[in-house]
Design a protein around this motif. Sequence first.
Motif, PDB file in Angstrom:
ATOM      1  N   SER A  69       2.009   9.436  -5.433  1.00 33.29           N
ATOM      2  CA  SER A  69       1.262   9.391  -4.178  1.00 33.29           C
ATOM      3  C   SER A  69       1.013  10.785  -3.615  1.00 33.29           C
ATOM      4  CB  SER A  69       2.021   8.549  -3.147  1.00 33.29           C
ATOM      5  OG  SER A  69       3.312   9.064  -2.916  1.00 33.29           O
ATOM      6  N   ASP A 110      -6.288   5.359   4.624  1.00 32.40           N
ATOM      7  CA  ASP A 110      -6.573   5.301   3.195  1.00 32.40           C
ATOM      8  C   ASP A 110      -7.160   3.949   2.810  1.00 32.40           C
ATOM      9  OD1 ASP A 110      -4.285   3.523   2.822  1.00 32.40           O
ATOM     10  OD2 ASP A 110      -3.074   5.323   3.048  1.00 32.40           O
ATOM     11  N   PRO A 138       0.534   0.265  -4.549  1.00 30.29           N
ATOM     12  CA  PRO A 138      -0.663  -0.552  -4.330  1.00 30.29           C
ATOM     13  C   PRO A 138      -1.072  -1.393  -5.540  1.00 30.29           C
ATOM     14  CG  PRO A 138      -1.253   1.757  -4.578  1.00 30.29           C
ATOM     15  CD  PRO A 138       0.241   1.708  -4.465  1.00 30.29           C
ATOM     16  N   GLN A 179       0.820  -1.212   0.000  1.00 29.78           N
ATOM     17  CA  GLN A 179       0.000   0.000   0.000  1.00 29.78           C
ATOM     18  C   GLN A 179       0.855   1.263   0.000  1.00 29.78           C
ATOM     19  OE1 GLN A 179      -2.998   0.444  -0.646  1.00 29.78           O
ATOM     20  NE2 GLN A 179      -4.149   1.699   0.794  1.00 29.78           N
ATOM     21  N   GLY A 206      -8.222   1.666  -1.070  1.00 27.70           N
ATOM     22  CA  GLY A 206      -8.107   1.719  -2.517  1.00 27.70           C
ATOM     23  C   GLY A 206      -8.509   0.428  -3.200  1.00 27.70           C
ATOM     24  N   ASN A 218      -5.797   4.903  -4.787  1.00 30.43           N
ATOM     25  CA  ASN A 218      -6.066   5.014  -3.352  1.00 30.43           C
ATOM     26  C   ASN A 218      -6.655   6.379  -3.049  1.00 30.43           C
ATOM     27  OD1 ASN A 218      -5.113   2.501  -2.453  1.00 30.43           O
ATOM     28  ND2 ASN A 218      -3.028   3.248  -2.195  1.00 30.43           N
ATOM     29  N   ARG A 225      -7.133   8.995   0.364  1.00 31.71           N
ATOM     30  CA  ARG A 225      -6.491   9.139   1.681  1.00 31.71           C
ATOM     31  C   ARG A 225      -6.998  10.383   2.409  1.00 31.71           C
ATOM     32  NH1 ARG A 225      -1.813   8.624  -0.054  1.00 31.71           N
ATOM     33  NH2 ARG A 225      -1.687   6.418   0.531  1.00 31.71           N
TER      34      ARG A 225
END
Length: 395
Positions: free
Chosen positions: A210, A144, A70, A66, A146, A160, A162
């Motif tokens: 990210s 988070d 991910p 993750q 996803g 994902n 978050r």
Amino acid sequence: MKTNNIIRILLFLAAVCSTEAVLSQDKQNMFNPVNTAATFMSIAPDARGGGMGDIGAATEADVNSQYWNPAKYPFNIARAGVGISYTPWLRKLVNDINLAHVAGFYRIGDYSAVQASLRYFSLGEVYLADMDDMTIKPYEMAIDAGYSRMLSQTFSMAVNLRFILSDIKYDYTAESSAAKAFAADIAMYRLGYFMAGNRECSFGWGINISNIGSKLTYGGSDQSEFIPTNLRIGMNLTVPFNEYNKFSLGVDLNKLLVPTPPKQEEGESPEDFMARVNDEGYYGISSIAGIFKSFGDAPGGFKEEMEEIQWSIGAEYTYNDRFMLRAGYHHEAENKGNRKYFTVGAGFHMSVFTVDAAYVFSTAQTNPLDQTMRFSLAFDLDGMRDLFGKMRRRR
């Protein structure tokens, strides 16, 4: 500690990216790290990736994918898993800062998976002498979830969502809430196999962008801070020597997708510098505009842009899919933080659980990362179900 300096707790954590002692004025003029809020989001949470120099974009899938990538989850052999990690952080300097991380996934059919994680960063106790001897316990956390899916037999993608909460304030005398932000990750992963002689080797690459999201505004401040939006690109090669032994070698490249702040000029006071930063509109840049701006805004031009790329290399030896030895190296340019360190680690895998540990050896003086330990424990839920089933049948 003065109340209007509580934010120094956060800036101290940013010292993870700016910790080398600067001994000469020339180096001070060069020193220009990219600073962000919520720096805990940039700390590698698990001992497997941490033992390999902080890599994981393209390594074999595990329960802690993750954080790294991910999109690897659909390639997991296990149907479901849960992992717990703990890092007693900055132990050379303080004894009450730590990072806890919980991650889990569940594969849906053969081609997709859902995943989630919780990250909690405790900054220990802070004593406020000018607030009637108040003691506070600031913290940061992120949760988070996803979805990941294989789009072919060798390629997958993931997304994902978050929520980030940072309970750190500029002014504890004011009625203000913790800073909040929402973010997303977009990731992709490809894993292919090829023959090298009579050995079936694997080669994977991965990309994870990210923390694409809103900015954080701390209580008592009218300035919004960037969260650590990051581009991670990695490759990994796995070569089996025989039925029991295999070796993996991987490399990750990282770049913060955050604008480079202006440089403080020689002789310029902190007050004048902050006024100039505000006049130039640095804090008014949106997070999305900042992503594109981050590729060409370094004051030192192309050379400084390249210095903003961190790189890590790591290796893992596995015996009989049970015992693992790991080592790695992480490099960051001197004027961007000077995080340079070696890592070592080991792991032990059973049908039900996996235990991992990692240790950091800093090669840069006064680096707070030095002598950092990470511990991880992962559970294979399929293995646990089979174990409990055998126990019931024996009864």
